[in-house]
Design a protein around this motif. Structure first.
Motif, PDB file in Angstrom:
ATOM      1  N   SER A  10      -1.883   9.320  -9.836  1.00  0.00           N
ATOM      2  CA  SER A  10      -2.735   8.077  -9.345  1.00  0.00           C
ATOM      3  C   SER A  10      -3.429   7.823 -10.568  1.00  0.00           C
ATOM      4  CB  SER A  10      -3.158   8.210  -8.080  1.00  0.00           C
ATOM      5  OG  SER A  10      -3.925   9.319  -8.025  1.00  0.00           O
ATOM      6  N   VAL A  55      -4.846   0.957  -1.639  1.00  0.00           N
ATOM      7  CA  VAL A  55      -4.797   2.392  -1.818  1.00  0.00           C
ATOM      8  C   VAL A  55      -5.304   2.876  -0.117  1.00  0.00           C
ATOM      9  CG1 VAL A  55      -6.119   4.376  -2.691  1.00  0.00           C
ATOM     10  CG2 VAL A  55      -5.733   2.315  -4.240  1.00  0.00           C
ATOM     11  N   GLY A  56      -4.364   3.373   0.063  1.00  0.00           N
ATOM     12  CA  GLY A  56      -4.286   4.361   1.400  1.00  0.00           C
ATOM     13  C   GLY A  56      -4.203   3.480   2.590  1.00  0.00           C
ATOM     14  N   VAL A 111      -1.636   8.980   2.686  1.00  0.00           N
ATOM     15  CA  VAL A 111      -1.980   9.487   1.464  1.00  0.00           C
ATOM     16  C   VAL A 111      -2.816  10.649   1.504  1.00  0.00           C
ATOM     17  CG1 VAL A 111      -3.484   8.995  -0.374  1.00  0.00           C
ATOM     18  CG2 VAL A 111      -2.026   7.043   0.558  1.00  0.00           C
ATOM     19  N   TYR A 112      -3.753  10.992   2.527  1.00  0.00           N
ATOM     20  CA  TYR A 112      -4.664  12.141   2.451  1.00  0.00           C
ATOM     21  C   TYR A 112      -3.655  13.307   3.177  1.00  0.00           C
ATOM     22  CZ  TYR A 112      -8.663  14.973   3.016  1.00  0.00           C
ATOM     23  OH  TYR A 112      -9.763  15.983   2.998  1.00  0.00           O
ATOM     24  N   SER A 114       0.810  -1.344   0.113  1.00  0.00           N
ATOM     25  CA  SER A 114       0.104  -0.075   0.020  1.00  0.00           C
ATOM     26  C   SER A 114       0.906   1.288   0.056  1.00  0.00           C
ATOM     27  CB  SER A 114      -1.023  -0.062   1.509  1.00  0.00           C
ATOM     28  OG  SER A 114      -0.477   0.212   2.301  1.00  0.00           O
ATOM     29  N   SER A 125      -1.824  14.507   0.128  1.00  0.00           N
ATOM     30  CA  SER A 125      -2.734  15.115  -0.772  1.00  0.00           C
ATOM     31  C   SER A 125      -2.900  16.373  -0.140  1.00  0.00           C
ATOM     32  CB  SER A 125      -4.032  14.478  -0.923  1.00  0.00           C
ATOM     33  OG  SER A 125      -3.568  13.068  -1.754  1.00  0.00           O
ATOM     34  N   SER A 168       0.722   3.466  -3.036  1.00  0.00           N
ATOM     35  CA  SER A 168      -0.203   4.673  -3.453  1.00  0.00           C
ATOM     36  C   SER A 168       0.350   5.794  -2.748  1.00  0.00           C
ATOM     37  CB  SER A 168      -1.581   4.309  -2.686  1.00  0.00           C
ATOM     38  OG  SER A 168      -1.393   3.859  -1.284  1.00  0.00           O
ATOM     39  N   VAL A 169       1.077   5.677  -1.484  1.00  0.00           N
ATOM     40  CA  VAL A 169       1.685   6.818  -0.799  1.00  0.00           C
ATOM     41  C   VAL A 169       2.924   7.594  -1.931  1.00  0.00           C
ATOM     42  CG1 VAL A 169       3.110   7.560   1.011  1.00  0.00           C
ATOM     43  CG2 VAL A 169       1.399   5.724   1.466  1.00  0.00           C
ATOM     44  N   ASP A 178      -4.596   9.683   7.148  1.00  0.00           N
ATOM     45  CA  ASP A 178      -3.471   8.658   6.923  1.00  0.00           C
ATOM     46  C   ASP A 178      -2.619   9.417   5.984  1.00  0.00           C
ATOM     47  OD1 ASP A 178      -4.611   8.816   4.447  1.00  0.00           O
ATOM     48  OD2 ASP A 178      -5.918   7.143   4.510  1.00  0.00           O
ATOM     49  N   SER A 194       0.856   9.471  -4.611  1.00  0.00           N
ATOM     50  CA  SER A 194       0.137  10.795  -4.046  1.00  0.00           C
ATOM     51  C   SER A 194       1.208  11.664  -3.997  1.00  0.00           C
ATOM     52  CB  SER A 194      -0.504  10.558  -2.653  1.00  0.00           C
ATOM     53  OG  SER A 194       0.625  10.273  -1.630  1.00  0.00           O
ATOM     54  N   ASN A 241      -2.155   3.974  10.958  1.00  0.00           N
ATOM     55  CA  ASN A 241      -1.638   3.797   9.638  1.00  0.00           C
ATOM     56  C   ASN A 241      -0.172   3.384   9.733  1.00  0.00           C
ATOM     57  OD1 ASN A 241      -1.383   6.262   6.665  1.00  0.00           O
ATOM     58  ND2 ASN A 241      -0.929   3.710   7.064  1.00  0.00           N
TER      59      ASN A 241
END
Length: 376
Positions: free
Chosen positions: A245, A255-256, A334-335, A232, A338, A235-236, A332, A239, A278
């Motif tokens: 992505s 994802v995330g 990824v967010y 996973s 972002s 996905s980091v 987390d 991002s 996380n």
């Protein structure tokens, strides 16, 4: 208090007991803060120079913020005003994301520049975002403003009346507004006022607040020793570059930090997240240690950069610093990345636009100078 919120009973007082491991994680986090504050102790007498922006930049930023709001309405329609936040979230697109970043930048610039146009535009658009249901915009901007005030007056005055009172008002509003915002969106202002006169609303605003929910995530992850696939992290990495992505078809399970479907299946709303959970899901207890060290090192870097950097680039620095010292806990990896990208790349776009406008306007006004004789 010894308990956290049960996500299936969000309107009830905290019901799930904290396990000892959850206490140990946050004790370790506090110890990490203390150790690093001993290692890095900036001079409290050092103050940073105020941020100065040009009227042209303020105007370009304000106009762009209004245009982004109009485009967000054109994209989502009246769904933005729906009292059900799930409908609001499902209707949002790229223009709302752009508007969210611009409104925070504009509000921060308006306060620092003390100019009417960006101040009214920024605070007005952030207030609209809060009305829609996004209190985080106000919280992130407010923390950035507090950080800015401390750096320009010195940390010795951190407990001054001018700082403490706005901070208390900000915290109070962020907690309380969640209890009445649905009534406000329905236009039931009398009902909202009636609720505000009930003492239980104020205690419930704390017991049912997001920190109790995000701690419940960590508590549950530790309780069941929940892990996520190491893959996973792909996905980091994706991002880190905006829009990258969309060109990769990743397995949704990778994802995330996907915990909700496993640990809290069947919820009618989306939970936030927890950065400690996380890192534990990725690396176990070593992940907790890794994040504590990484978080404090990054905060040290922000502290140094705030005093060393100059010019316009300090604007996204303060907002990203607010994300790192406040908002990062409830999201987390990824967010969080972002969120940083939205502020940084939106600011870069606005700054480029400002430079283009400045070239055009200054070029048209620049007088011709005749140079003769030996000066030539």
């Amino acid at each position: 208090m010894g308990f956290v919120l049960d996500p299936y009973l969000p309107d009830m007082p905290p019901l799930v007991p904290l396990i000892p491991e959850t206490y140990w994680v946050f004790c370790a986090a506090l110890v990490g803060n203390i150790i690093f504050s001993i290692i890095y102790r900036p001079d409290s007498n050092i103050v940073a120079k105020p941020i100065e922006t040009s009227p042209t930049f303020d105007l370009v930023l304000s106009v762009a913020t209004i245009i982004a709001l109009v485009l967000a309405f054109a994209e989502s329609g009246s769904a933005l005003l729906d009292p059900d936040k799930n409908n609001v979230l499902s209707s949002q697109g790229r223009f709302w994301i752009l508007f969210g970043a611009l409104s925070q930048i504009c509000a921060f610039v308006g306060v620092t520049s003390r100019r009417t146009i960006p101040l009214m535009c920024g605070l007005g658009t952030v207030a609209f975002a809060v009305f829609v249901g996004f209190r985080s915009y106000l919280a992130v901007t407010g923390v950035a403003m507090i950080l800015y005030y401390v750096t320009v007056v010195g940390s010795k005055r951190i407990f001054s009346f001018k700082l403490v009172v706005p901070a208390i008002v900000l915290i109070f509003f962020v907690f309380i507004y969640k209890q009445v915002y649905i009534d406000i969106k329905y236009g039931e202002y009398a009902r909202a006022l009636t609720r505000l006169s009930d003492p239980e609303v104020y205690s419930g605003s704390i017991e049912n607040s997001e920190p109790f929910a995000t701690q419940a995530i960590l508590n549950t992850v530790l309780m069941y020793d929940y892990r996520v696939a190491f893959e996973s992290l792909a996905s980091v990495l994706l991002s880190l570059v905006p829009f990258l992505s969309i060109f990769f078809d990743l397995d949704p399970r990778l994802v995330g930090f996907n915990f909700q479907e496993i640990l809290f299946p069947g919820l009618e709303y989306g939970l936030a997240s927890n950065i400690y959970a996380n890192f534990y899901g990725l690396f176990g207890m070593f992940g907790i240690f890794l994040w504590i060290v990484l978080h404090n090192v990054i905060l040290m870097w922000f502290s140094k950069a705030i005093h060393r950097w100059k010019g316009y680039k300090r604007i996204p620095l303060f907002l990203c610093g607010s994300l790192m010292c406040f908002y990062v806990i409830r999201s987390d990896l990824v967010y969080n990345i972002s969120s940083f990208n939205r502020i940084i790349y939106t600011f870069i776009g606005i700054f480029i636009l400002y430079k283009l406008v400045a070239i055009v306007t200054d070029g048209g006004r620049r007088p011709r100078v005749s140079v003769r004789g030996t000066q030539a």
